[in-house]
Design a protein around this motif. Structure first.
Motif, PDB file in Angstrom:
ATOM      1  N   SER A 197      87.755  71.353  38.456  1.00  9.86           N
ATOM      2  CA  SER A 197      88.146  71.970  39.714  1.00  9.86           C
ATOM      3  C   SER A 197      87.044  71.813  40.750  1.00  9.86           C
ATOM      4  N   LYS A 198      87.454  71.567  41.994  1.00  9.42           N
ATOM      5  CA  LYS A 198      86.493  71.515  43.087  1.00  9.42           C
ATOM      6  C   LYS A 198      86.116  72.912  43.569  1.00  9.42           C
ATOM      7  N   GLY A 199      86.802  73.915  43.015  1.00 11.31           N
ATOM      8  CA  GLY A 199      86.532  75.283  43.433  1.00 11.31           C
ATOM      9  C   GLY A 199      85.141  75.752  43.092  1.00 11.31           C
ATOM     10  N   TYR A 200      84.570  75.221  42.006  1.00 15.47           N
ATOM     11  CA  TYR A 200      83.217  75.623  41.626  1.00 15.47           C
ATOM     12  C   TYR A 200      82.214  75.242  42.708  1.00 15.47           C
ATOM     13  N   GLU A 201      82.303  73.996  43.183  1.00 18.92           N
ATOM     14  CA  GLU A 201      81.365  73.532  44.194  1.00 18.92           C
ATOM     15  C   GLU A 201      81.558  74.275  45.509  1.00 18.92           C
ATOM     16  N   MET A 250      69.154  82.208  38.171  1.00 16.77           N
ATOM     17  CA  MET A 250      70.071  81.089  38.376  1.00 16.77           C
ATOM     18  C   MET A 250      71.504  81.585  38.489  1.00 16.77           C
ATOM     19  N   ILE A 251      72.219  81.075  39.482  1.00 19.15           N
ATOM     20  CA  ILE A 251      73.665  81.256  39.573  1.00 19.15           C
ATOM     21  C   ILE A 251      74.284  79.923  39.179  1.00 19.15           C
ATOM     22  N   LEU A 252      75.059  79.924  38.100  1.00 20.44           N
ATOM     23  CA  LEU A 252      75.623  78.697  37.550  1.00 20.44           C
ATOM     24  C   LEU A 252      77.127  78.692  37.767  1.00 20.44           C
ATOM     25  N   ALA A 253      77.610  77.756  38.569  1.00 16.66           N
ATOM     26  CA  ALA A 253      79.038  77.647  38.879  1.00 16.66           C
ATOM     27  C   ALA A 253      79.599  76.423  38.176  1.00 16.66           C
TER      28      ALA A 253
END
Length: 288
Positions: A197-201, A250-253
């Protein structure tokens, strides 16, 4: 570390219980929570991952809202999982058998008794579960993106979702408030690019823009990377080296499987001993 499903239980469902609490201030409201659960580690949000957090959430709700007489039951259903790290499809047979023959009915059926069917993770069985949650006091709650179902009120009249879209200002502000609460001065954001998904970026970039714009200034390192498919250990180590050199948060998406690759490598390097903090972005994590 909490998964998205566990946070959904504690946040959005907590608001639901708060409203119910106001409604029953003159007496006790009985709430029966039934959770269809898969145990396979191949399934995102399976019982082995979310069970402890669900139990903790139940204890906190009981403590905060004493007029709610709550019970919670995990109904273990048949795993119909073909591929790893996909949404599961639980069987309705076990749920029907429990609901109609083994459950302890509420003391008073009617307005003083609610039954909540809470889906514990990613599932393809919402339609099947809706057949049981078919009344004003029998509600289905999901932590997945269910917009297509929610707009179909004729087929899904009692479906509620705890999902907040990643573009929502409320969603983005959650991370900023967390950072400000603990007075973190430097944060690293790692996001999956491409993948499922492109939603993470897009969500990660939204968080980055918001954090970067505040005063006093918060230093933010933004690392876009593809973790889908085969990933060389050197790529993972490079990310972790950049992270360790600049911050401890860290925020990891990323989707579950790509995120696990980085988290496992971090553990192998001794970075999950509490020296670092990590956070959650929908299917993702703030690791720590």
């Amino acid at each position: 570390m909490l998964s998205e499903e566990a946070l959904s239980w504690k946040m959005t469902n907590g608001l639901t219980f708060a409203m119910l609490y106001q409604r029953c201030s003159a007496g006790t409201l009985d709430i029966e929570v039934i959770i269809p659960a898969l145990v396979s580690t191949k399934v995102m949000g399976a019982l082995r991952f979310v069970g402890p957090a669900f139990q903790t959430a139940l204890e906190e709700v009981k403590r905060d809202y004493p007029f709610l007489n709550m019970s919670q039951t995990f109904v273990i259903t048949t795993d119909n999982v073909v591929e790893e790290y996909t949404c599961g499809e639980s069987s309705d047979i076990e749920i029907a058998e429990y609901y109609y023959t083994r459950r302890q009915t509420c003391p008073i059926d009617g307005q003083d008794c609610w039954t909540l069917f809470i889906l514990s993770g990613c599932t393809n069985s919402i339609a099947g579960q809706q057949r049981f949650a078919n009344g004003v006091n029998k509600v289905l709650m999901a932590s997945g993106v269910t917009s297509a179902y929610q707009t179909d009120k004729s087929s899904f009249p009692t479906l509620l979702s705890s999902v907040i879209t990643q573009s929502s200002p409320i969603f983005l502000a959650t991370f900023l408030k967390l950072i400000q609460l603990y007075q973190w001065e430097h944060v690293t954001i790692v996001t999956e690019i491409g993948g499922l998904s492109k939603g993470y970026e897009s969500g990660a970039r939204g968080i980055y823009r918001l954090i970067s714009s505040v005063t006093p200034q918060i230093q933010v390192t933004f690392i876009p990377v593809s973790l889908t498919g085969p990933v060389n250990v050197s790529v993972l180590n490079n990310i972790l080296d950049r992270f360790a050199a600049s911050s401890r948060v860290m925020i990891l998406a990323a989707d579950s499987l790509p995120a696990n690759k980085l988290l496992i490598q971090a553990r192998m390097r001794g970075m999950t001993d509490g020296s670092y903090v990590s956070g959650i972005v929908y299917d993702c994590f703030i690791f720590g």
